[in-house]
Design a protein around this motif. Structure first.
Motif, short mmCIF file in Angstrom:
data_model
loop_
_atom_site.label_atom_id
_atom_site.label_comp_id
_atom_site.label_asym_id
_atom_site.label_seq_id
_atom_site.Cartn_x
_atom_site.Cartn_y
_atom_site.Cartn_z
N GLU A 158 131.63 -15.20 63.64
CA GLU A 158 130.53 -16.17 63.65
C GLU A 158 130.46 -16.89 65.00
O GLU A 158 129.37 -17.12 65.54
CB GLU A 158 130.71 -17.19 62.52
CG GLU A 158 130.50 -16.65 61.12
CD GLU A 158 131.71 -15.89 60.59
OE1 GLU A 158 131.58 -15.25 59.54
OE2 GLU A 158 132.78 -15.94 61.24
N GLU A 159 131.64 -17.23 65.55
CA GLU A 159 131.67 -17.88 66.87
C GLU A 159 131.16 -16.93 67.94
O GLU A 159 130.45 -17.34 68.86
CB GLU A 159 133.10 -18.32 67.19
CG GLU A 159 133.58 -19.50 66.36
CD GLU A 159 135.06 -19.79 66.51
OE1 GLU A 159 135.47 -20.93 66.24
OE2 GLU A 159 135.81 -18.86 66.90
N LEU B 299 125.56 -9.64 59.87
CA LEU B 299 125.64 -11.09 59.65
C LEU B 299 124.48 -11.85 60.27
O LEU B 299 124.09 -12.91 59.79
CB LEU B 299 126.97 -11.63 60.19
CG LEU B 299 128.24 -11.23 59.43
CD1 LEU B 299 129.47 -11.77 60.13
CD2 LEU B 299 128.18 -11.74 57.99
N SER B 300 123.93 -11.31 61.35
CA SER B 300 122.82 -11.99 62.03
C SER B 300 121.46 -11.48 61.56
O SER B 300 120.43 -11.79 62.16
CB SER B 300 122.94 -11.80 63.54
OG SER B 300 122.79 -10.43 63.89
N ARG C 16 129.20 -5.26 62.31
CA ARG C 16 129.29 -6.39 61.39
C ARG C 16 128.49 -7.58 61.91
O ARG C 16 127.84 -8.29 61.13
CB ARG C 16 130.76 -6.80 61.24
CG ARG C 16 131.02 -7.99 60.34
CD ARG C 16 130.75 -7.69 58.91
NE ARG C 16 131.08 -8.82 58.06
CZ ARG C 16 130.57 -9.02 56.85
NH1 ARG C 16 129.70 -8.16 56.35
NH2 ARG C 16 130.92 -10.06 56.14
N SER C 17 128.48 -7.76 63.23
CA SER C 17 127.70 -8.86 63.82
C SER C 17 126.20 -8.66 63.59
O SER C 17 125.47 -9.62 63.37
CB SER C 17 128.00 -8.99 65.32
OG SER C 17 127.42 -7.93 66.07
N ILE D 183 128.96 -14.54 67.55
CA ILE D 183 127.50 -14.45 67.42
C ILE D 183 126.83 -15.64 68.10
O ILE D 183 125.81 -15.49 68.79
CB ILE D 183 127.10 -14.37 65.93
CG1 ILE D 183 127.55 -13.02 65.34
CG2 ILE D 183 125.59 -14.55 65.76
CD1 ILE D 183 127.39 -12.91 63.84
N GLU D 184 127.39 -16.84 67.91
CA GLU D 184 126.82 -18.03 68.54
C GLU D 184 126.89 -17.95 70.06
O GLU D 184 125.96 -18.34 70.77
CB GLU D 184 127.54 -19.29 68.04
CG GLU D 184 127.20 -19.66 66.61
CD GLU D 184 125.71 -19.84 66.40
OE1 GLU D 184 125.08 -20.57 67.21
OE2 GLU D 184 125.17 -19.25 65.45
N THR E 97 136.27 -16.23 65.81
CA THR E 97 135.70 -15.63 64.61
C THR E 97 134.45 -14.84 65.00
O THR E 97 133.86 -15.07 66.07
CB THR E 97 135.32 -16.69 63.57
OG1 THR E 97 134.26 -17.49 64.11
CG2 THR E 97 136.52 -17.57 63.23
N GLU F 257 138.30 -12.72 55.19
CA GLU F 257 137.27 -13.64 55.68
C GLU F 257 137.39 -14.99 55.00
O GLU F 257 137.16 -16.03 55.60
CB GLU F 257 135.88 -13.05 55.44
CG GLU F 257 135.53 -11.90 56.38
CD GLU F 257 134.08 -11.48 56.24
OE1 GLU F 257 133.25 -12.28 55.74
OE2 GLU F 257 133.76 -10.35 56.63
N SER G 22 137.75 -20.03 55.68
CA SER G 22 137.88 -19.06 56.78
C SER G 22 139.35 -18.93 57.16
O SER G 22 140.18 -19.75 56.72
CB SER G 22 137.07 -19.53 57.99
OG SER G 22 137.77 -20.57 58.67
#
Length: 263
Positions: free
Chosen positions: A243-244, A220-221, A216-217, A246-247, A241, A91, A111
């Motif tokens: 994170e992307e 993280l959220s 994991r999502s 999740i967005e 990623t 990560e 990252s």
């Protein structure tokens, strides 16, 4: 003289002059407005001042390691027989420069897509080869795909078995130290040279990988978001990623819950 320190930064001047004296390299001390003597081959300066200096060969001083680049310039040849830019994928990848079994520089990246440092190191050390650990497949593939956009898919990479390269380290931010030490150990190991395309090809993703990424999502959220299987697959393939993903999922949820959409 061949070398001149030309900077308005007292810290840079202190570091540069001390290191040059330790290495018995004579130098001029110049102000930014001074005329550069005819026998100067290399200007040693700060990053800020370098933009104002019109000279073909400049070395920026960030710390004591500038001496390695300077010696390369002065000798007019490769100072080291072998230079490896070694990467511990993850990560937040650990990166080190290992030359003739000597560690020159270390970094901890933000990252897998944060490859600017690696490209800069390739420019700084001509002829250097990249070594990368075989673990953390998802993050490794993501990093290699980012590198392939600049270096091309035919660029050679040395794949290293990283088993046992990560030590146990206690204390504050031990995870960062572990990543860096692991990259150093990867740099010291032998590996198998392959082209980037061989390491990023394929589209097989197991159900277990997808479920792990979805879990994991959620973590993280803060338990608010679980990305779709489709997005989890893209993450597993190293295309985006987590994170992307999740967005993207957040935007989809906002769209689906928008009352204007139901009119």
């Amino acid at each position: 003289m061949r070398v001149a320190i030309m900077t308005s930064d007292p810290r840079v001047y202190y570091i540069a002059s001390r290191v040059l004296k330790e290495n018995k390299i004579p130098f001029y001390s110049l102000k930014i407005t001074d005329k550069i003597p005819f026998d100067v081959e290399v200007i040693v300066t700060s990053e800020k001042d370098s933009k104002e200096i019109d000279f073909p060969v400049k070395i920026i001083v960030r710390d004591e390691t500038f001496i390695d680049e300077l010696l390369l310039k002065l000798e007019g040849k490769k100072k080291f027989k072998t230079v490896f830019i070694a990467i511990d994928p993850g990560e937040r990848p650990g990166v080190s420069v290992v030359a003739d079994n000597r560690v020159l520089e270390v970094y901890h990246l933000k990252s897998p897509k944060d490859i600017d440092v690696i490209i800069q190191l390739l420019e700084k050390y001509p002829g250097a080869k990249i070594k990368i650990g075989h673990g953390a497949k998802r993050h490794r593939v993501m990093m290699l795909k980012s590198l392939a956009k600049i270096l091309g898919e035919d660029y050679p990479i040395i794949l290293v078995n990283e088993k046992g390269t990560t030590p146990r380290v206690g204390g504050v931010e031990s995870w960062a130290i572990q990543d860096i030490v692991a990259s150093i150990n990867i740099g010291l190991r032998e590996g198998r040279e392959v082209k980037i395309r061989e390491l990023i090809k394929g589209d097989k993703v197991t159900k277990g990988e997808i479920e792990n990424i979805k879990a994991r999502s959620r973590i993280l959220s803060g338990g608010k978001i679980t990305i779709s299987s489709e997005l989890a697959r893209e993450v597993a393939l190293g295309n985006i990623t987590i994170e992307e993903a999740i967005e993207i999922q957040k935007k989809r949820m906002r769209w689906e819950n928008d009352p204007r959409k139901r009119r």
